[in-house]
Design an enzyme around this catalytic site. Structure first.
Site, PDB file in Angstrom:
ATOM      1  N   GLU A 193     -75.910 -18.562  -7.576  1.00 15.09           N
ATOM      2  CA  GLU A 193     -74.712 -18.055  -6.912  1.00 15.09           C
ATOM      3  C   GLU A 193     -74.977 -17.385  -5.567  1.00 15.09           C
ATOM      4  O   GLU A 193     -74.107 -17.368  -4.714  1.00 15.09           O
ATOM      5  CB  GLU A 193     -73.989 -17.068  -7.839  1.00 15.09           C
ATOM      6  CG  GLU A 193     -73.512 -17.682  -9.157  1.00 15.09           C
ATOM      7  CD  GLU A 193     -72.345 -18.647  -8.965  1.00 15.09           C
ATOM      8  OE1 GLU A 193     -71.547 -18.442  -8.045  1.00 15.09           O
ATOM      9  OE2 GLU A 193     -72.270 -19.631  -9.743  1.00 15.09           O
ATOM     10  N   SER A 473     -42.543  -5.582 -64.595  1.00 11.45           N
ATOM     11  CA  SER A 473     -43.236  -4.773 -65.606  1.00 11.45           C
ATOM     12  C   SER A 473     -44.429  -3.982 -65.077  1.00 11.45           C
ATOM     13  O   SER A 473     -45.020  -3.210 -65.825  1.00 11.45           O
ATOM     14  CB  SER A 473     -43.709  -5.673 -66.745  1.00 11.45           C
ATOM     15  OG  SER A 473     -42.596  -6.318 -67.304  1.00 11.45           O
TER      16      SER A 473
END
Lengths: 778, 177
Positions: A193, A473
């Site tokens: 770069e 239940s």
């Protein structure tokens, strides 16, 4: 002063101006230039301010990182080989016979060697160390330090990262410091770069001109003359549009940045800023996160070829995506490697070796933000009580949870398989049946796993927390517990004959049993074990609905409930997580602990912010709990949960309760072993008929999950105040083994029946008993 | 006054001392964990005799006799002890909780956690933790006595003398036996 100026102007204006154009030009030019310079200076000062304030302030909004529980290693620990290997894979350990770096392991049969990574926990740093141990019968043995050979009590691995809480733009990064970055990475980055990075002042005019020339020739942008500093400026301060003004801004800011900061600071910022990939909505920024994203391990553990790949990706993270375009990515990586070689940073031999490597990329994480949306949802809700949302999204906090990845994985697998099977069995439309589960640890109330739907990895409606359904239940144990406190015993006789209640003026309600039969006089124990409705409604009415509601509240359910007689049958609706809280108190023998998903919170630098400690509150006496819990065990051995024994080993002594609502809409099961409490709900989102009972739906999933995880048998501690007696089932009186239908039941001391059934000697035995008591024997 | 001067040092201190010195004193003060041989193992449910027909039968699951925790837990207790000595009570609590994740049913760990909470003046938490320890203590009477002492101290601090007295008596009778 202003007056003077004005006067001057006036006088100059008054002067006649024949041929004054030339005389005017020069001052105007000077003034214009001066003005322009002034504006430019102001602008540069403004840019300077922008650059400095942004660069010195908090540079990035860092997402909060959420971690699973760390895996603890100690002698005697139950740990299967598969779960260990999966854990190592998830934290990115690499198999390496040389054990050269932290984060590597080697397995020889059942003998393991690990080089662990350093990790900072709430209570300090766990050092990186070399350890060895064996697994025999899925148990850790011979745990020792590998270098000294000395024994080791306890070691913990770093936790798996299970997700994050992200800023709005969903940028994810894991900051690295310049000093931690491998030299090869920097060499490669600069080679590709910006070769002169350490020499230039932020901008290289010749490079820009060269690039411009190339671009003009080509008629499009083919080359960028940007330095790393310019690239950083572009990404950090500016928008993505391409224009001359932006380019100028970029150059000025690059110069300013270089003026204020040294090269390594700029490089470090670049290494953390650069965009390197996409995972769904999540944008991967910086090398620290990219290393985790592509290779599943920290940057300092990557080899040259992996580092070169990361540098290669910068040019186009989508174009060079190593998962989607491996060929392209490989070529690019090899180019980076040869550039490194050209610049004398890598020997030919090492370049060739690195080029021979495969890409070594791990599979892409399945979803973008987290694989465990339901659990993370719970974590976020608990965090929101104490933290502002914006802080969670930006401060880089580290959240340590009790999430147990292995339990979650196994539960997901078992649940998905069974749901499909149930759909086929019941001939339901595929994809409709929904499910939710919460798994916790009994004594501490730590949430280990949460599944919010049949596709656990997809977010969306979190049924575990938000599907509020009648619990049927599952309510009954709360009713029976309250009854025991009111003086009932397990042998008390309840009336299970037809019942009609007047609800309103002209409205009547006749509860029925699931089998559509009435059972006459039944023992309290049996009524719960077989989940009889009519006798339960009578029992609730007898002790009072307020007491039932109070019992629920003491069990840890905060939701307000109605006080109608049907409350005893679970017409009140709760979310699975609330049911979890309720059964947690049963599993912990009457000690309530609020469910917790979060253990500790640390800031981005590892400083402890907060801990969520274990708390307990005794809500019920252990002796009542013992009676209820042994009865819940009977539900599985003799009652509605019998078929569970086809799925899990009997030796687990599971305690649990099935729940089914009207017309088989909701199927519930809540139960616990010695080390896990789990609640499962199955039903349809539109509240339609799923056609499943608690036992045929939810309980099967529960069983599959428990069979798949490593769970411990439930061993109930019998309090000293509890004694067991033979009870004649037909009369509920003291019996003996000789009675035709007799069973052993526990009683709180002196609450056992005081007379004997005929089969056990009747009045004669009563007399003998009294004589014994009189003499005070025993 | 009596409480601060005599009761506290005489009763609570030993628990903390034990915690602080658990590594050294471990072998001396460890509770007599009922050895397997002491347990009547294969006693089956007795046939109902003619005399004493309602004699309690042996339960299928024996009262819990806490098993010895792994060495890892001992190590953590040692660390917690150091932290207590250094006055780092929050850290000590965290260490003991880590131990409880390994050995959730260890009444000794619960008791030590209760003692730390007591030291932090978290009275309610301390007495609940001590009660939890009791619920897991099985037959270990001196462990229970220690828990009742913590409970007594906590109730006293909460201003409930009656409950404190009751707990103290419990402690005495358990340690007296």
């Amino acid at each position: 002063m202003p007056r003077q100026k004005r006067r001057k102007r006036k006088t100059s204006r008054k002067k006649p101006a024949p041929g004054s154009v030339r005389r005017w030009t020069l001052p105007l030019l000077v003034r214009g230039t001066a003005l322009l310079l002034l504006i430019l200076t102001c602008y540069v000062v403004y840019l300077d301010y922008t650059v400095r304030s942004q660069f010195e302030g908090k540079r990035w909004a860092l997402p909060a990182r959420v971690y699973a529980r760390p895996l603890e290693l100690f002698n005697g620990q139950q740990l299967s080989r598969t779960s260990l290997l999966k854990e190592l894979e998830a934290i990115g350990y690499r198999k390496d016979s040389r054990l050269s770096k932290p984060g590597s392991y080697w397995r020889n049969g059942n003998n393991f060697q690990l080089v662990t990574r350093k990790f900072v926990f709430w209570d300090g740093a766990e050092p990186a160390r070399k350890i060895a141990f064996s697994l025999s019968d899925s148990t850790v043995t011979h745990l020792r330090q590998r270098d000294t050979g000395g024994p080791l009590d306890l070691a913990r691995l770093e936790p798996i990262r299970i997700g994050g809480i992200y800023p709005a733009h969903k940028e994810d990064r894991l900051l690295v410091q310049r000093s931690e970055v491998p030299a090869v990475l920097v060499d490669a980055l600069l080679a590709v770069e910006d070769r002169d990075f350490y020499e230039h002042y932020g901008v290289v005019p010749s490079a820009i001109l060269r690039a411009a020339w190339v671009n003009i020739k080509a008629g499009k942008t083919v080359q960028g003359g940007s330095t790393i500093t310019q690239q950083l400026v572009k990404n950090f301060f500016l928008t993505n549009q391409r224009s001359l003004v932006r380019k100028a801004n970029e150059a000025i800011m690059a110069l300013l940045l270089e003026w204020h900061y040294d090269k390594d600071e700029i490089l470090e910022a670049y290494l953390n800023e650069v965009y390197l990939g996409q995972a769904g909505q999540r944008a991967i920024h910086g090398f620290g996160m990219a290393s985790r994203f592509y290779f599943g391990r920290p940057l300092n553990e990557l080899n040259t070829s992996q580092l070169a790949l990361l540098v290669g990706i910068i040019k186009g993270p989508s174009w060079y995506d190593p998962r989607r375009h491996p060929e392209r990515a490989r070529d690019r990586r090899d180019l980076v490697l040869s550039l490194l070689h050209d610049q004398g940073k890598l020997s030919k031999k090492r370049m060739q070796a690195a080029q021979k490597h495969s890409l070594q990329v791990i599979p892409k994480p399945r979803t973008s933000i987290t694989d465990y949306p339901a659990y993370l949802d719970l974590v976020r809700r608990q965090l929101r009580r104490d933290y502002r949302d914006e802080d969670l999204r930006s401060e880089g906090m580290q959240i340590f949870t009790s999430f147990d990845p292995y339990v979650q994985w196994q539960a997901e697998k078992a649940l998905q398989r069974r749901v499909k099977q149930l759909e086929r069995q019941r001939k339901l439309k595929p994809g409709k049946l929904q499910v939710a589960t919460v798994i916790t640890s009994p004594e501490q109330g730590e949430v280990l796993a949460v599944i919010g739907g049949r596709e656990p990895r997809q977010g969306g409606f979190n049924r575990a927390l938000d599907a509020v359904r009648p619990i049927g239940s599952l309510m009954k144990p709360a009713v029976y517990l309250a009854a025991l406190e009111q003086g009932y015993t397990l042998a008390s006789k309840l009336d299970d004959s037809p019942l009609t209640l007047k609800i309103k003026q002209d409205e009547r309600w006749s509860p029925a049993n699931y089998d559509r039969k009435y059972h006459g006089q039944v023992m309290l124990h049996d009524a719960l074990v077989h989940s009889y409705n009519v006798s339960t409604v009578r029992l609730g009415l007898d002790i009072g609905m307020d007491r039932v509601a109070e019992s629920l509240q003491r069990l840890g359910v905060n939701r307000k409930v109605h006080r109608y007689p049907s409350l005893s049958l679970g017409t009140a609706a709760f979310a699975p997580v609330e049911v979890s809280q309720m059964y947690q108190t049963f599993a912990a023998n009457g000690f309530y602990s609020p469910l917790r998903a979060i253990r500790e919170v640390l800031d981005a630098n590892g400083k402890a912010l907060q801990r969520y400690p274990l708390t307990v509150e005794q809500a019920f006496e252990p002796d009542y709990m013992y009676l209820i819990n042994t009865t819940l065990q009977s539900v599985i051995t003799d009652g509605t949960g019998r078929s569970l024994n086809n799925i899990v080993p009997r030796g687990l002594n599971v305690a649990g309760k099935t729940g089914t609502t009207d017309d088989l809409r909701d199927s519930w099961f809540a139960g616990f072993t010695g080390s896990h409490v789990a609640v499962v709900w199955v039903g349809l989102d539109d509240n339609g008929v799923a056609g499943l009972t608690g036992a045929s739906g939810a309980m099967r999933i529960w069983g599959d999950m428990m069979a798949a995880i490593n769970t411990q048998p439930l061993l109930l501690a019998r309090p000293e105040t509890v004694q067991s007696f033979w009870i004649d089932e037909t009369t509920g009186l003291l019996g003996s083994e000789r009675c035709e239908q007799a069973r052993v039941l526990p009683f709180i001391r002196n609450s056992e029946p005081d007379s004997h059934a005929e089969c056990a000697g009747g009045v004669f035995s009563d007399t003998i008993e009294r004589v014994f008591d009189f003499f005070g024997s025993d | 006054m009596f409480l601060k001067r005599i009761f506290y040092p005489a009763i609570i201190f030993p628990v903390l001392l034990w915690l602080a010195g658990c590594s050294m004193l471990h072998t001396e003060t460890v509770e007599p964990v009922p050895a397997p041989t002491e347990r009547p193992t294969d006693r089956k449910v007795e046939p109902a005799p003619i005399l004493r027909p309602s004699r309690p039968v042996e339960p299928e699951v024996r009262p819990s006799t806490p098993r010895r925790s792994p060495a890892a837990v001992t190590g953590l207790q040692r660390t917690a002890a150091k932290q207590v000595r250094a006055g780092q009570f929050a850290q000590a609590a965290a260490t003991l909780e880590r131990g409880l994740r390994i050995s959730p049913g260890d009444p000794r760990l619960w008791q030590q956690l209760a003692a730390v909470r007591l030291e932090q003046k978290k009275w309610r938490l301390a007495l609940n933790m001590a009660a939890k320890s009791n619920s897991l203590a099985g037959q270990q009477q001196s462990l229970q006595a220690g828990n009742w002492q913590i409970i007594a101290q906590a109730w006293q601090a909460l201003g409930n003398s009656a409950k404190a007295r009751h707990a103290r008596n419990k402690a005495r009778s358990l340690s007296g036996r």
